[in-house]
Design a protein around this motif. Structure first.
Motif, PDB file in Angstrom:
ATOM      1  N   LEU A 199      -7.394  -4.023   5.080  1.00 45.10           N
ATOM      2  CA  LEU A 199      -6.930  -2.638   5.227  1.00 45.10           C
ATOM      3  C   LEU A 199      -8.099  -1.725   5.592  1.00 45.10           C
ATOM      4  CD1 LEU A 199      -4.731  -0.373   4.852  1.00 45.10           C
ATOM      5  CD2 LEU A 199      -5.482  -0.247   2.474  1.00 45.10           C
ATOM      6  N   GLU A 214      -8.444  -1.286  -2.312  1.00 45.44           N
ATOM      7  CA  GLU A 214      -9.389  -2.404  -2.440  1.00 45.44           C
ATOM      8  C   GLU A 214      -8.974  -3.628  -1.635  1.00 45.44           C
ATOM      9  OE1 GLU A 214     -11.548  -2.468  -6.492  1.00 45.44           O
ATOM     10  OE2 GLU A 214      -9.419  -2.238  -6.965  1.00 45.44           O
ATOM     11  N   ASP A 215      -8.624  -3.415  -0.382  1.00 46.71           N
ATOM     12  CA  ASP A 215      -8.218  -4.543   0.453  1.00 46.71           C
ATOM     13  C   ASP A 215      -9.093  -4.532   1.708  1.00 46.71           C
ATOM     14  OD1 ASP A 215      -5.572  -6.430   1.067  1.00 46.71           O
ATOM     15  OD2 ASP A 215      -6.477  -5.544   2.864  1.00 46.71           O
ATOM     16  N   GLU A 216      -9.832  -5.598   1.905  1.00 41.53           N
ATOM     17  CA  GLU A 216     -10.806  -5.630   3.005  1.00 41.53           C
ATOM     18  C   GLU A 216     -10.148  -5.483   4.372  1.00 41.53           C
ATOM     19  OE1 GLU A 216     -14.017  -5.155   2.906  1.00 41.53           O
ATOM     20  OE2 GLU A 216     -13.709  -5.028   0.736  1.00 41.53           O
ATOM     21  N   PHE A 242       0.825  -1.214   0.000  1.00 40.95           N
ATOM     22  CA  PHE A 242       0.000   0.000   0.000  1.00 40.95           C
ATOM     23  C   PHE A 242       0.860   1.266   0.000  1.00 40.95           C
ATOM     24  CE2 PHE A 242      -2.366  -3.123   2.815  1.00 40.95           C
ATOM     25  CZ  PHE A 242      -3.061  -3.697   1.766  1.00 40.95           C
TER      26      PHE A 242
END
Ligand code: CFM
Ligand code: HCA
Length: 537
Positions: free
Chosen positions: A312, A308-310, A212
């Motif tokens: 995160l 788009e990372d759950e 990220f």
């Protein structure tokens, strides 16, 4: 507001009034957030006591000043170097005690009369060599002050020669003479261009491969703001690669083309860089704001949405919930005392907008705000950019022709994918909505405010706090109205992020309730015989 506007214009000669009338507008937010047009980024009329600074200040002091290991040499008389040396309270934290940090020095060629008459290039070469021999820096920036342009010293030729003589040191020069353009803003553009051509892309291996990875553009670590932002983003599991340029170092800039995303804090000073990095390397950007607790939360959500990372997204929500407990406690307490009080903000090119958030959070109203040197897009939003009329002063500043890099252009997301985000968290790529659409109807937006108008505003609105810079501070305080410096934060900060919001609420609470300045009497108010008035002979 219309009456105040007329009062502001009343004393001016007709021609001056005509111009100022376009720079003082009563805000009205129509459907589709159409706001009235404002004249901005236009020359200050000679004789007016402006709040503005110069292009050198915008380039050296603002954009490059906060980076610690690019050794910076001011080519000019000593005053320019001295006044651009940490007066902005930009802080830095070298990685180790041994890491290079040149910010504790101010370096200058200290031009004298004979350099002005016979040329200063020789002295500049000596200065560069002395700096290399003493400090062995990775990079040197040379900054031109007014006389350099007037006498025609070729700083770029000096940079080229000295780099050839000293392989391994990246040496570049800025034609940021104070008079280039109408304000600091020209200096931002000049700085963006040179860092883009001479630094970004010099290092293809990033210093870390953490996930990220993004850069924060337009955050200068005034009063430790970037430290607070780093604390929060780290806690969320994000990797802030480079901050341009608060608490930054050369290698972070040199490898900034490797990140997945750029977020823009101060649009005015660095939108050029964001645009150029997108064109050349395919890095998308969007606007965020870490001033204000709600704005901080919203900015974190935007960044998490992009990746788009759950896990995160969940982590970000946890951090927000945790941090907001203390923020809410202080906010509610302070609001009971500050609700309904009036603020005015006249600061450079982004804070007059951002800080309205913090005041709103404690129930205070901004009745008038303006920038010193922002452009129409910072007031009205980027959608007006195609309609901005170019004048001779703007054309003065080089616009680089940027093309995709043959080997390194890599779109981070498909165009269609970028569209998908737009519903979420107001995540609009490549956009800034501007200050005026977020200000209520009937507020006054004023560009390039001056001393005379400041006095009238204070008298008409009697605000509870007036925010501006050091040149305005004592003028305002003498009227008994509390004054907060939003450039240097006086002696305080940080004000960014969650802890910053708490600092700000508490300080504003104390400030707007302090009666000390309104009770103090100047000697001439106590003893009328000391008062003088100017009488025409
Ligand atoms: Fe951006 Fe700034 Fe500002 Fe600015 Fe400035 Fe500044 Fe400012 Mo002073 S980069 S436009 S040129 S946020 S130095 S850190 S405080 S005027 S509002
Ligand atoms: C600058 C720097 C400045 C000045 C602030 C002030 C800053 O524009 O050269 O006038 O108080 O933030 O230090 O904007």
């Amino acid at each position: 507001p219309q009456e105040v506007r007329e009062e502001l214009l009343r004393k001016y000669p007709a021609k001056v009034a005509r111009k100022r009338a376009k720079q003082i507008v009563v805000n009205k937010v129509g459907d589709n957030e159409e706001v009235p047009e404002i004249l901005a980024n236009s020359r200050t009329i000679p004789g007016i006591l402006t709040m503005r600074g110069c292009a050198y200040a915008g380039c050296k002091g603002v954009v490059l000043g906060p980076t610690r290991d690019i050794l910076q040499i001011t080519h000019g008389p000593i005053g320019c170097a001295f006044y651009s040396w940490l007066t902005r309270r930009n802080q830095t934290r070298p990685r180790t005690p041994e890491s290079a940090n040149f910010m504790t020095y101010t370096m200058s060629t200290d031009m004298q009369e004979d350099n002005i008459i016979f040329g200063g290039e020789k002295k500049l070469r000596q200065a560069v060599q002395e700096a290399i021999d003493t400090f062995h820096p990775k990079a040197i920036g040379i900054f031109s002050t007014c006389p350099v342009g007037l006498i025609g010293d070729d700083v770029h030729a000096v940079a080229r020669d000295m780099e050839e003589k000293n392989p391994g040191t990246n040496i570049f020069a800025f034609s940021c003479e104070g008079y280039k353009g109408v304000s600091q803003s020209a200096g931002h553009h000049i700085a963006n261009n040179k860092i883009f051509t001479d630094v970004i892309g010099q290092l293809d291996t990033p210093p870390t491969d953490k996930p990220f990875r993004f850069s924060i553009l337009g955050e200068y670590n005034i009063g430790g703001d970037a430290f607070e932002i780093e604390r929060i983003t780290e806690k969320c599991g994000l990797t802030a690669h480079a901050t341009f340029s608060g608490n930054s170092e050369y290698d972070e800039f040199a490898s900034a083309h490797t990140v997945d995303l750029n977020v823009v804090m101060c649009h005015r000073s660095i939108n050029y860089m964001a645009e150029m990095m997108e064109k050349k390397y395919g890095i998308p950007w969007f606007k965020i704001n870490f001033i204000g607790a709600e704005a901080t939360a919203k900015s974190l959500r935007k960044i998490a949405a992009y990746f788009e990372d759950e896990a995160l997204k969940q982590r970000v929500e946890e951090v927000i919930a945790e941090e907001m407990v203390e923020v809410e406690k202080v906010r509610q307490e302070v609001t009971t005392r500050c609700e309904g009080k009036l603020a005015m903000l006249f600061v450079g090119g982004s804070r007059a907008h951002h800080y309205q958030e913090l005041f709103r959070e404690i129930g205070m109203k901004t009745v008038s705000a303006g920038y010193e040197f922002a452009h129409r897009d910072d007031y009205e939003g980027r959608k007006v950019i195609p309609n901005i009329v170019m004048d001779a002063d703007t054309r003065n500043i080089e616009e680089l022709n940027v093309q995709p890099d043959d080997a390194r252009y890599r779109p981070r997301r498909e165009k269609a994918a970028l569209k998908r985000f737009e519903g979420e968290e107001d995540l609009l790529f490549g956009n800034y909505a501007g200050m005026m659409p977020e200000m209520p109807d009937g507020t006054l937006a004023i560009d390039d405010l001056n001393h005379h108008e400041t006095e009238i505003l204070l008298e008409k609105y009697k605000p509870d706090v007036f925010c501006a810079g050091i040149k305005e501070k004592y003028v305002v305080q003498k009227t008994g109205i509390p004054m907060k410096q939003l450039h240097s934060y006086d002696y305080s900060g940080p004000y960014a992020g969650f802890r910053g919001a708490i600092n700000f609420y508490r300080e504003i609470d104390r400030l707007v309730h302090s009666k000390i300045l309104s009770l103090a009497k100047a000697p001439w108010q106590r003893n009328p015989e000391l008062a003088g008035s100017y009488v025409k002979p």
